[in-house]
Design a protein around this motif. Structure first.
Motif, PDB file in Angstrom:
ATOM      1  N   GLU A 132       0.823  -1.201   0.000  1.00  0.00           N
ATOM      2  CA  GLU A 132       0.000   0.000   0.000  1.00  0.00           C
ATOM      3  C   GLU A 132       0.862   1.257   0.000  1.00  0.00           C
ATOM      4  O   GLU A 132       0.549   2.231  -0.695  1.00  0.00           O
ATOM      5  CB  GLU A 132      -0.907  -0.006   1.228  1.00  0.00           C
ATOM      6  N   GLN A 133       1.965   1.234   0.744  1.00  0.00           N
ATOM      7  CA  GLN A 133       2.886   2.373   0.737  1.00  0.00           C
ATOM      8  C   GLN A 133       3.492   2.579  -0.647  1.00  0.00           C
ATOM      9  O   GLN A 133       3.648   3.720  -1.102  1.00  0.00           O
ATOM     10  CB  GLN A 133       4.002   2.151   1.761  1.00  0.00           C
ATOM     11  N   VAL A 134       3.835   1.478  -1.315  1.00  0.00           N
ATOM     12  CA  VAL A 134       4.415   1.586  -2.651  1.00  0.00           C
ATOM     13  C   VAL A 134       3.396   2.187  -3.620  1.00  0.00           C
ATOM     14  O   VAL A 134       3.737   3.040  -4.446  1.00  0.00           O
ATOM     15  CB  VAL A 134       4.898   0.205  -3.159  1.00  0.00           C
ATOM     16  N   MET A 135       2.129   1.765  -3.507  1.00  0.00           N
ATOM     17  CA  MET A 135       1.090   2.331  -4.377  1.00  0.00           C
ATOM     18  C   MET A 135       0.933   3.830  -4.131  1.00  0.00           C
ATOM     19  O   MET A 135       0.789   4.616  -5.086  1.00  0.00           O
ATOM     20  CB  MET A 135      -0.241   1.620  -4.136  1.00  0.00           C
ATOM     21  N   ASP A 136       0.973   4.250  -2.881  1.00  0.00           N
ATOM     22  CA  ASP A 136       0.891   5.679  -2.569  1.00  0.00           C
ATOM     23  C   ASP A 136       2.068   6.431  -3.175  1.00  0.00           C
ATOM     24  O   ASP A 136       1.917   7.566  -3.655  1.00  0.00           O
ATOM     25  CB  ASP A 136       0.854   5.890  -1.057  1.00  0.00           C
ATOM     26  N   PHE A 137       3.241   5.799  -3.167  1.00  0.00           N
ATOM     27  CA  PHE A 137       4.438   6.398  -3.773  1.00  0.00           C
ATOM     28  C   PHE A 137       4.227   6.590  -5.270  1.00  0.00           C
ATOM     29  O   PHE A 137       4.506   7.665  -5.818  1.00  0.00           O
ATOM     30  CB  PHE A 137       5.639   5.492  -3.503  1.00  0.00           C
ATOM     31  N   PHE A 138       3.699   5.574  -5.953  1.00  0.00           N
ATOM     32  CA  PHE A 138       3.472   5.669  -7.390  1.00  0.00           C
ATOM     33  C   PHE A 138       2.439   6.752  -7.726  1.00  0.00           C
ATOM     34  O   PHE A 138       2.511   7.394  -8.778  1.00  0.00           O
ATOM     35  CB  PHE A 138       3.001   4.329  -7.956  1.00  0.00           C
ATOM     36  N   ARG A 139       1.483   6.974  -6.863  1.00  0.00           N
ATOM     37  CA  ARG A 139       0.404   7.926  -7.129  1.00  0.00           C
ATOM     38  C   ARG A 139       0.828   9.384  -6.942  1.00  0.00           C
ATOM     39  O   ARG A 139       0.053  10.290  -7.237  1.00  0.00           O
ATOM     40  CB  ARG A 139      -0.778   7.636  -6.205  1.00  0.00           C
ATOM     41  N   GLN A 140       2.057   9.596  -6.494  1.00  0.00           N
ATOM     42  CA  GLN A 140       2.480  10.967  -6.192  1.00  0.00           C
ATOM     43  C   GLN A 140       2.509  11.854  -7.428  1.00  0.00           C
ATOM     44  O   GLN A 140       2.140  13.031  -7.371  1.00  0.00           O
ATOM     45  CB  GLN A 140       3.850  10.956  -5.515  1.00  0.00           C
ATOM     46  N   ASP A 141       2.969  11.318  -8.557  1.00  0.00           N
ATOM     47  CA  ASP A 141       3.016  12.117  -9.777  1.00  0.00           C
ATOM     48  C   ASP A 141       3.126  11.198 -10.988  1.00  0.00           C
ATOM     49  O   ASP A 141       3.297   9.978 -10.855  1.00  0.00           O
ATOM     50  CB  ASP A 141       4.168  13.131  -9.750  1.00  0.00           C
ATOM     51  N   ALA A 142       3.036  11.794 -12.167  1.00  0.00           N
ATOM     52  CA  ALA A 142       3.027  11.019 -13.413  1.00  0.00           C
ATOM     53  C   ALA A 142       4.340  10.278 -13.635  1.00  0.00           C
ATOM     54  O   ALA A 142       4.352   9.154 -14.157  1.00  0.00           O
ATOM     55  CB  ALA A 142       2.744  11.952 -14.596  1.00  0.00           C
ATOM     56  N   GLU A 143       5.450  10.888 -13.245  1.00  0.00           N
ATOM     57  CA  GLU A 143       6.759  10.255 -13.442  1.00  0.00           C
ATOM     58  C   GLU A 143       6.860   8.964 -12.644  1.00  0.00           C
ATOM     59  O   GLU A 143       7.363   7.951 -13.140  1.00  0.00           O
ATOM     60  CB  GLU A 143       7.868  11.222 -13.027  1.00  0.00           C
ATOM     61  N   MET A 145       4.308   7.147 -11.578  1.00  0.00           N
ATOM     62  CA  MET A 145       3.367   6.186 -12.141  1.00  0.00           C
ATOM     63  C   MET A 145       3.946   5.529 -13.389  1.00  0.00           C
ATOM     64  O   MET A 145       3.732   4.343 -13.645  1.00  0.00           O
ATOM     65  CB  MET A 145       2.042   6.877 -12.471  1.00  0.00           C
ATOM     66  N   GLU A 146       4.712   6.294 -14.161  1.00  0.00           N
ATOM     67  CA  GLU A 146       5.382   5.719 -15.326  1.00  0.00           C
ATOM     68  C   GLU A 146       6.412   4.675 -14.886  1.00  0.00           C
ATOM     69  O   GLU A 146       6.587   3.643 -15.529  1.00  0.00           O
ATOM     70  CB  GLU A 146       6.070   6.813 -16.143  1.00  0.00           C
ATOM     71  N   LEU A 147       7.090   4.935 -13.764  1.00  0.00           N
ATOM     72  CA  LEU A 147       8.063   3.990 -13.229  1.00  0.00           C
ATOM     73  C   LEU A 147       7.388   2.649 -12.938  1.00  0.00           C
ATOM     74  O   LEU A 147       7.955   1.586 -13.206  1.00  0.00           O
ATOM     75  CB  LEU A 147       8.695   4.554 -11.958  1.00  0.00           C
ATOM     76  N   ARG A 148       6.164   2.705 -12.405  1.00  0.00           N
ATOM     77  CA  ARG A 148       5.426   1.472 -12.140  1.00  0.00           C
ATOM     78  C   ARG A 148       5.259   0.651 -13.414  1.00  0.00           C
ATOM     79  O   ARG A 148       5.450  -0.572 -13.418  1.00  0.00           O
ATOM     80  CB  ARG A 148       4.055   1.808 -11.547  1.00  0.00           C
ATOM     81  N   SER A 149       4.923   1.319 -14.494  1.00  0.00           N
ATOM     82  CA  SER A 149       4.716   0.626 -15.769  1.00  0.00           C
ATOM     83  C   SER A 149       6.015   0.038 -16.302  1.00  0.00           C
ATOM     84  O   SER A 149       6.042  -1.089 -16.810  1.00  0.00           O
ATOM     85  CB  SER A 149       4.131   1.590 -16.801  1.00  0.00           C
ATOM     86  N   VAL A 150       7.097   0.782 -16.179  1.00  0.00           N
ATOM     87  CA  VAL A 150       8.377   0.311 -16.713  1.00  0.00           C
ATOM     88  C   VAL A 150       8.879  -0.887 -15.923  1.00  0.00           C
ATOM     89  O   VAL A 150       9.444  -1.834 -16.485  1.00  0.00           O
ATOM     90  CB  VAL A 150       9.407   1.455 -16.713  1.00  0.00           C
ATOM     91  N   ILE A 151       8.690  -0.884 -14.595  1.00  0.00           N
ATOM     92  CA  ILE A 151       9.061  -2.038 -13.770  1.00  0.00           C
ATOM     93  C   ILE A 151       8.295  -3.271 -14.231  1.00  0.00           C
ATOM     94  O   ILE A 151       8.867  -4.350 -14.410  1.00  0.00           O
ATOM     95  CB  ILE A 151       8.786  -1.751 -12.283  1.00  0.00           C
ATOM     96  N   ALA A 152       6.991  -3.121 -14.431  1.00  0.00           N
ATOM     97  CA  ALA A 152       6.169  -4.248 -14.865  1.00  0.00           C
ATOM     98  C   ALA A 152       6.622  -4.782 -16.215  1.00  0.00           C
ATOM     99  O   ALA A 152       6.697  -6.001 -16.431  1.00  0.00           O
ATOM    100  CB  ALA A 152       4.703  -3.825 -14.925  1.00  0.00           C
ATOM    101  N   GLU A 153       6.950  -3.876 -17.136  1.00  0.00           N
ATOM    102  CA  GLU A 153       7.415  -4.294 -18.457  1.00  0.00           C
ATOM    103  C   GLU A 153       8.736  -5.058 -18.352  1.00  0.00           C
ATOM    104  O   GLU A 153       8.950  -6.057 -19.053  1.00  0.00           O
ATOM    105  CB  GLU A 153       7.579  -3.078 -19.364  1.00  0.00           C
ATOM    106  N   HIS A 154       9.620  -4.581 -17.484  1.00  0.00           N
ATOM    107  CA  HIS A 154      10.911  -5.248 -17.327  1.00  0.00           C
ATOM    108  C   HIS A 154      10.738  -6.648 -16.748  1.00  0.00           C
ATOM    109  O   HIS A 154      11.354  -7.608 -17.219  1.00  0.00           O
ATOM    110  CB  HIS A 154      11.821  -4.414 -16.429  1.00  0.00           C
ATOM    111  N   LEU A 155       9.889  -6.789 -15.722  1.00  0.00           N
ATOM    112  CA  LEU A 155       9.654  -8.096 -15.122  1.00  0.00           C
ATOM    113  C   LEU A 155       9.016  -9.051 -16.123  1.00  0.00           C
ATOM    114  O   LEU A 155       9.348 -10.245 -16.168  1.00  0.00           O
ATOM    115  CB  LEU A 155       8.764  -7.958 -13.885  1.00  0.00           C
ATOM    116  N   LEU A 156       8.095  -8.547 -16.940  1.00  0.00           N
ATOM    117  CA  LEU A 156       7.482  -9.377 -17.971  1.00  0.00           C
ATOM    118  C   LEU A 156       8.528  -9.843 -18.971  1.00  0.00           C
ATOM    119  O   LEU A 156       8.517 -11.012 -19.394  1.00  0.00           O
ATOM    120  CB  LEU A 156       6.387  -8.583 -18.687  1.00  0.00           C
TER     121      LEU A 156
END
Length: 218
Positions: A132-143, A145-156
């Motif tokens: 939940e803390q990590v999700m709050d971190f991602f929601r702070q700004d667009a940059e 939130m983009e990091l969240r997407s890039v992490i997911a792409e890398h893991l995939l």
């Protein structure tokens, strides 16, 4: 896991120590030729995380239970395991070493059931935050939130490479591919754990190693 930069090999211990102190890495990047700049996420764990000590065998997550945790490994290492359907035998699917992140991502972000059991391979320390803390971190700004997407792409991308290797490569070729991607990893794992990760028996891995050594001496 955004821009790639060239990393040092483990052979140069002084340069590696200086590099590792600054840069969080995944297993493939730590022991390979590339690393990924996600320093903001590491700093978040350092700022907001609680330092938790794990004894050998202690679990960070248990397969099937709601995933809760994410963290930055400051000491030791963790292995990710799942269990055979018919024989309940342990199968290792991944590792998180010192200066890497650990957690069942992205399941931990919303409490979905963990896909693997994550346990300490030795006495280890983790700067731990909740999903939940990590999700709050991602929601702070667009940059972020983009990091969240890039992490997911890398893991995939990592998971897909492992899956394809199982279908297109022999056991020896999988071992050689692992050495190409992560040249220093064999220094940190025992034969049994490495064999489990490659989906072969320890005896067969030992035979592969002997064959490679013999051919290199010709």
């Amino acid at each position: 896991m955004s821009p790639y930069i060239i990393a040092k090999h483990l052979g140069d211990s002084k340069n590696w120590s200086n590099f590792a102190a600054k840069q969080p890495l995944t297993m493939e990047q730590k022991f390979g030729k590339n690393s990924i700049d996600i320093e903001a996420l590491r700093e978040f764990c350092e700022r907001e995380g609680k330092e938790v000590t794990y004894r050998k065998g202690d679990q960070l997550e248990r397969e099937g239970d709601p995933a809760r945790w994410f963290g930055f490994v400051t000491e030791g290492c963790f292995k990710y395991v799942t269990y055979g359907i018919s024989d309940d035998r342990e199968h290792i699917t991944w590792f998180s070493f010192e200066s890497e992140f650990a957690g069942d991502y992205p399941a931990c972000l919303d409490g979905r059931p963990s896909q693997t059991t994550i346990k300490a391979m030795m006495p280890s320390r983790l700067l731990r935050v909740s999903g939940e803390q990590v999700m709050d971190f991602f929601r702070q700004d667009a940059e972020k939130m983009e990091l969240r997407s890039v992490i997911a792409e890398h893991l995939l991308s990592q998971a897909r490479a492992c899956y394809l290797d199982l279908h297109r490569a022999t056991a020896r070729e999988r071992y050689e591919l692992l050495l190409q991607r992560c040249p220093g990893i064999v220094e940190h794992l025992d034969l049994q754990d490495l064999a489990s990760f490659l989906c072969i028996t320890p005896n067969y891995l030992s035979t592969i190693r002997k064959s490679i050594t013999f051919e290199s001496k010709k």
